[in-house]
Design an enzyme around this catalytic site. Structure first.
Site, PDB file in Angstrom:
ATOM      1  N   ARG A  13      -5.549  -1.699   8.343  1.00 46.96           N
ATOM      2  CA  ARG A  13      -6.775  -2.481   8.157  1.00 46.96           C
ATOM      3  C   ARG A  13      -6.493  -3.655   7.231  1.00 46.96           C
ATOM      4  NH1 ARG A  13      -7.722   2.592   6.299  1.00 46.96           N
ATOM      5  NH2 ARG A  13      -7.395   2.807   4.067  1.00 46.96           N
TER       6      ARG A  13
ATOM      7  N   ASP B 269       0.830  -1.212   0.000  1.00 46.80           N
ATOM      8  CA  ASP B 269       0.000   0.000   0.000  1.00 46.80           C
ATOM      9  C   ASP B 269       0.864   1.262   0.000  1.00 46.80           C
ATOM     10  OD1 ASP B 269      -2.372   1.342  -0.093  1.00 46.80           O
ATOM     11  OD2 ASP B 269      -2.859   1.122   2.031  1.00 46.80           O
TER      12      ASP B 269
ATOM     13  N   ASN C 272     -10.818  -2.836  -5.791  1.00 47.75           N
ATOM     14  CA  ASN C 272     -10.023  -1.879  -6.574  1.00 47.75           C
ATOM     15  C   ASN C 272     -10.625  -1.593  -7.956  1.00 47.75           C
ATOM     16  OD1 ASN C 272      -6.854  -2.999  -5.162  1.00 47.75           O
ATOM     17  ND2 ASN C 272      -8.030  -1.148  -4.676  1.00 47.75           N
TER      18      ASN C 272
ATOM     19  N   ARG D  61      -0.852   9.090 -10.093  1.00 51.01           N
ATOM     20  CA  ARG D  61      -0.860   7.879  -9.262  1.00 51.01           C
ATOM     21  C   ARG D  61      -0.181   6.704  -9.960  1.00 51.01           C
ATOM     22  NH1 ARG D  61      -4.093   7.316  -5.083  1.00 51.01           N
ATOM     23  NH2 ARG D  61      -4.423   5.127  -5.573  1.00 51.01           N
TER      24      ARG D  61
HETATM   25  C1  IPE Z   1      -5.611  -2.801  -0.451  1.00 49.22           C
HETATM   26  O1  IPE Z   1      -5.212  -1.486  -0.605  1.00 49.22           O
HETATM   27  C2  IPE Z   1      -5.416  -3.544  -1.733  1.00 49.22           C
HETATM   28  C3  IPE Z   1      -4.033  -3.652  -2.204  1.00 49.22           C
HETATM   29  C4  IPE Z   1      -2.962  -3.217  -1.617  1.00 49.22           C
HETATM   30  C5  IPE Z   1      -3.895  -4.307  -3.449  1.00 49.22           C
HETATM   31  P1  IPE Z   1      -6.267  -0.313  -0.840  1.00 49.22           P
HETATM   32  O2  IPE Z   1      -5.468   0.936  -0.855  1.00 49.22           O
HETATM   33  O3  IPE Z   1      -7.105  -0.592  -2.030  1.00 49.22           O
HETATM   34  O4  IPE Z   1      -7.178  -0.433   0.456  1.00 49.22           O
HETATM   35  P2  IPE Z   1      -8.126   0.638   1.135  1.00 49.22           P
HETATM   36  O5  IPE Z   1      -9.119   1.076   0.108  1.00 49.22           O
HETATM   37  O6  IPE Z   1      -7.270   1.760   1.596  1.00 49.22           O
HETATM   38  O7  IPE Z   1      -8.740  -0.125   2.271  1.00 49.22           O
HETATM   39  C1  IPE Z   2      -1.564   0.168  -3.412  1.00 49.78           C
HETATM   40  O1  IPE Z   2      -1.309   1.536  -3.440  1.00 49.78           O
HETATM   41  C2  IPE Z   2      -1.741  -0.400  -4.793  1.00 49.78           C
HETATM   42  C3  IPE Z   2      -3.078  -0.869  -5.097  1.00 49.78           C
HETATM   43  C4  IPE Z   2      -4.095  -0.877  -4.275  1.00 49.78           C
HETATM   44  C5  IPE Z   2      -3.298  -1.372  -6.424  1.00 49.78           C
HETATM   45  P1  IPE Z   2      -2.507   2.577  -3.483  1.00 49.78           P
HETATM   46  O2  IPE Z   2      -2.810   2.870  -4.915  1.00 49.78           O
HETATM   47  O3  IPE Z   2      -3.647   2.095  -2.680  1.00 49.78           O
HETATM   48  O4  IPE Z   2      -1.842   3.822  -2.822  1.00 49.78           O
HETATM   49  P2  IPE Z   2      -2.532   4.865  -1.840  1.00 49.78           P
HETATM   50  O5  IPE Z   2      -3.136   4.106  -0.713  1.00 49.78           O
HETATM   51  O6  IPE Z   2      -3.561   5.597  -2.640  1.00 49.78           O
HETATM   52  O7  IPE Z   2      -1.404   5.751  -1.403  1.00 49.78           O
HETATM   53 MG    MG Z   3      -4.130   2.327  -0.745  1.00 45.83          MG
END
Ligand code: IPE
Ligand code: IPE
Ligand code: MG
Length: 254
Positions: A198, A27, A75, A40
């Site tokens: 989480r 994450d 996602n 992003r």
């Molecule tokens: C969880 O991360 C899924 C992955 C790392 C692939 P998210 O960034 O999608 O989770 P939430 O939405 O913050 O819970």
């Molecule tokens: C995790 O990084 C990758 C995926 C969930 C695919 P994020 O894209 O969730 O990064 P943040 O949480 O927005 O920083």
């Molecule tokens: Mg994230």
């Protein structure tokens, strides 16, 4: 009588050993990019180097099972452009690194991917890497892509019902046998980078008694040294599995 979730010492145990199964919630890619005023998608691209580093670090540390959460069933809610980018990126990463993973004796597999939006070429690349590495005896690398812990549990329930099992014959073991990859051992350690604390629907059944660490570093900045620090933290924990830690007089571990 329900059996313990993880049948180890009834008195709990100190975890001196290397965790057998480490799972990472990768994450923080978006925040990494935002801090640099980048889109992003740049954060996702930067994540690739970390993945390769951590696979190598885990293998060298003697971890036998490594699971990486790459894309959740939730996602799909992200903007179409970001989703498309992630679908292309994972395909490129899989194809590019397949020879290295195979040469290292890593057995690769993919958890999830039931959604009709998964492109056929990506499903094929996942299947090809799985087949190529299926006889490898090194670390097992599970990439969770289009994965949801709840979906896996629902699918297991459906499969169990279809099998015609009598309700009184269903126990934790027979239920778990219907989950995807039932040979996967319970997760010992979950590492979630970026400071978020989480589960986000990750391997819900398998993390029942996992230890958790939440390093604040963002996934694209996470390196082998951070990973080893997480293993160290794990080794200082006391796992009790509902019992009492004999070597601490019942005092909680760190
Ligand atoms: C969880 O991360 C899924 C992955 C790392 C692939 P998210 O960034 O999608 O989770 P939430 O939405 O913050 O819970
Ligand atoms: C995790 O990084 C990758 C995926 C969930 C695919 P994020 O894209 O969730 O990064 P943040 O949480 O927005 O920083
Ligand atoms: Mg994230």
């Amino acid at each position: 009588m329900p059996r313990p979730v993880v049948p180890r010492s009834a008195d709990g145990e100190r975890t001196d050993a290397t965790p057998r199964h480490v799972a990472c919630v990768m994450d923080g890619n978006g925040r990494w990019a935002a801090r640099r005023d980048l889109p992003r998608t740049s954060g996702h691209r930067a994540a690739e180097a970390t993945v390769i580093d951590i696979v190598e670090a885990a293998r060298s540390a003697g971890v036998r099972w490594l699971s990486l959460y790459a894309f959740s069933t939730e996602n799909w809610r992200r903007p179409g452009e970001e989703v498309d980018y992630l679908l292309c990126l994972v395909r490129r990463v899989v194809r590019k690194h397949a020879p290295l993973l195979h040469a290292r004796g890593i057995r690769c597999r993919f958890l999830g991917g039931a959604d009709a939006r998964i492109p056929a070429e990506l499903a094929r690349d996942f299947a090809d890497l799985t087949t190529l590495t299926s006889r490898n005896r090194g670390m097992t690398l599970t990439v969770a892509f289009d994965h949801g812990g709840r979906r896996d549990i629902v699918e297991a329930a459906r499969s169990l019902i279809r099998s015609g099992a009598a309700p009184e014959a269903v126990d934790e073991d027979s239920f778990a046998a219907h989950l995807p990859f039932p040979d996967t051992p319970d997760v010992d350690l979950v590492i979630r980078t970026s400071g978020e604390q989480r589960i986000s629907n990750f391997m819900l059944w398998q993390v029942a008694y996992a230890e958790w660490v939440f390093p604040s570093v963002l996934w694209p900045d996470f390196r082998a040294t951070h990973f080893l620090e997480c293993l160290n933290t794990y080794q200082r924990r006391h796992r009790r599995f509902g019992g009492v830690a004999a070597d601490t007089n019942g005092e909680p571990g760190s």
